[in-house]
Design an enzyme around this catalytic site. Sequence first.
Site, mmCIF file in Angstrom:
data_model
loop_
_atom_site.group_PDB
_atom_site.id
_atom_site.type_symbol
_atom_site.label_atom_id
_atom_site.label_comp_id
_atom_site.label_asym_id
_atom_site.label_seq_id
_atom_site.Cartn_x
_atom_site.Cartn_y
_atom_site.Cartn_z
ATOM 1 N N SER A 185 -7.227 -2.090 4.897
ATOM 2 C CA SER A 185 -6.933 -3.081 3.860
ATOM 3 C C SER A 185 -7.813 -4.313 4.063
ATOM 4 C CB SER A 185 -5.450 -3.476 3.893
ATOM 5 O OG SER A 185 -5.051 -3.803 5.211
ATOM 6 N N ASP A 238 -7.413 1.491 12.162
ATOM 7 C CA ASP A 238 -7.294 2.362 10.984
ATOM 8 C C ASP A 238 -8.639 3.045 10.724
ATOM 9 O OD1 ASP A 238 -5.893 3.406 8.892
ATOM 10 O OD2 ASP A 238 -5.878 1.571 7.684
ATOM 11 N N GLU A 295 4.164 5.211 2.562
ATOM 12 C CA GLU A 295 3.797 4.140 1.624
ATOM 13 C C GLU A 295 4.157 4.512 0.189
ATOM 14 O OE1 GLU A 295 -0.107 2.444 2.062
ATOM 15 O OE2 GLU A 295 0.051 1.321 0.183
ATOM 16 N N GLU A 321 -5.120 8.630 7.137
ATOM 17 C CA GLU A 321 -4.330 8.933 5.950
ATOM 18 C C GLU A 321 -4.389 10.430 5.657
ATOM 19 O OE1 GLU A 321 -5.741 6.612 2.643
ATOM 20 O OE2 GLU A 321 -5.460 4.705 3.681
ATOM 21 N N LYS A 379 -5.021 5.288 13.300
ATOM 22 C CA LYS A 379 -4.257 5.774 12.140
ATOM 23 C C LYS A 379 -5.212 6.468 11.189
ATOM 24 C CE LYS A 379 -2.667 3.063 8.613
ATOM 25 N NZ LYS A 379 -3.252 3.754 7.449
HETATM 26 O O1 KIV Z 1 -4.761 -0.526 5.657
HETATM 27 C C1 KIV Z 1 -3.594 -0.925 5.762
HETATM 28 O O2 KIV Z 1 -3.315 -2.119 5.902
HETATM 29 C C2 KIV Z 1 -2.523 0.068 5.732
HETATM 30 C C3 KIV Z 1 -1.116 -0.446 5.645
HETATM 31 C C4 KIV Z 1 -0.803 -0.850 4.273
HETATM 32 C C5 KIV Z 1 -0.153 0.561 6.151
HETATM 33 O O3 KIV Z 1 -2.800 1.212 5.740
#
Ligand code: KIV
Length: 290
Positions: free
Chosen positions: A52, A90, A188, A121, A119
Site C-alpha cells: 500500500s 509485503d 480483506e 496475496e 506476506k
Molecule cells: O499493503 C497493505 O497495506 C496490505 C494491508 C491492507 C493488509 O496488504
Amino acid sequence: MAGKVAAPVRMTVPRVRGRKGEGRLVCVTAYDAPTAALVEAAGVEVILVGDSLGNVVLGYENTLPVTMDEMVHHLRAARRGTRRALLVGDLPFMSYQAGPADALRHAGRFLKEGADAVKLEGGLEVLPMVNAMVAQGIPVMGHVGLTPQRVREYGGYRAQGVTVAAAARIWQAAVALDRAGVFAIVLEAMPASLARRITAAVACPTIGIGAGPDCDGQILVFHDLVGLSPVPPPFARAWADGRRVFAKAVGRFARAVRGRGWPPRGRGAALPPGDLAALDRLIAGEAGRS
Ligand code: KIV
C-alpha cells in the site's frame, strides 16, 4: 532491581500464532522509521510494510508499480524504528507470481534486510510459493479476499466473496494456506459471516480489514487510520483528522514566515559580542580589498 529496566517483549511468529482465538491482535502498516516507532510505542504488535506504500506514500494509482527495491528501501527504514513489533515485508506484484524460485529469492532478500516474515496475496495459485518458503523456514502471512494486486482483474476495489461460489473459493484458499503452514492470514473486504467461518476453520490467526469483528486481529493502513488518506476505503475508519491537523500546522508556519514572526529574534546559535566585533572587522577588511 533498582536501575534495571525489564527487557521489552519482542513479538515473534510463535507468539503471533499463540494469539489465536483472542480477537485482540493489533496490526498497522508503517513505511518509515518514525512511523514504525510511533505505532510500536502505541501498542501495535505486528507492523506490515505493505505494498500500500504505492498508494499512500509513493503517489502511484495502485500497488502494481511497486518494486522490490522500493519495498526494501522502506522495509529497512521501518526496521530501524522497530524493536518489539513483528515486522512483515509485503511481497510486491510480480515478485512471487512467476514461481517458487522468484518467491524464495525475494522473500530471502526481505529477511536479510530485516523483515521477520513476508506476506503475499492469493489463494490456491500461490501454494507452490508458500510451500517453498515455509520449507526454507521463511514465515509467511497469507492474504485472501480483496487482493489489491488483482485490481485490474476486478476492474476496481470491491468486496469479494459475495456469492456462494466466490465465498467457498476464498474459504478453501484460506484453509489450504493454513495447511501449508502460513502463520497468519489477512482477510480483506469480505462478508463478516465468511470471515467468521474462516477464522473458525483455520489454526492460524486471521487478521481482518473490512472483514467484520470476528477475526483474531485487525489491521489498518496507517494513513487511513490517522486521517491522512484523501480517499480512504469505505471499510476504514480515521481515528484522527490528520490532514486537517497537519495542514493547519503548515498554514500557521506559512503565515508566521510571511508575517516575519518566525523565527523569533535572539533564538539559536549566537556569537559572543567580542567575537562579533572581530567578525565585523574581518568582513570590513575583506570588503575593502575587493
Ligand atoms: O499493503 C497493505 O497495506 C496490505 C494491508 C491492507 C493488509 O496488504
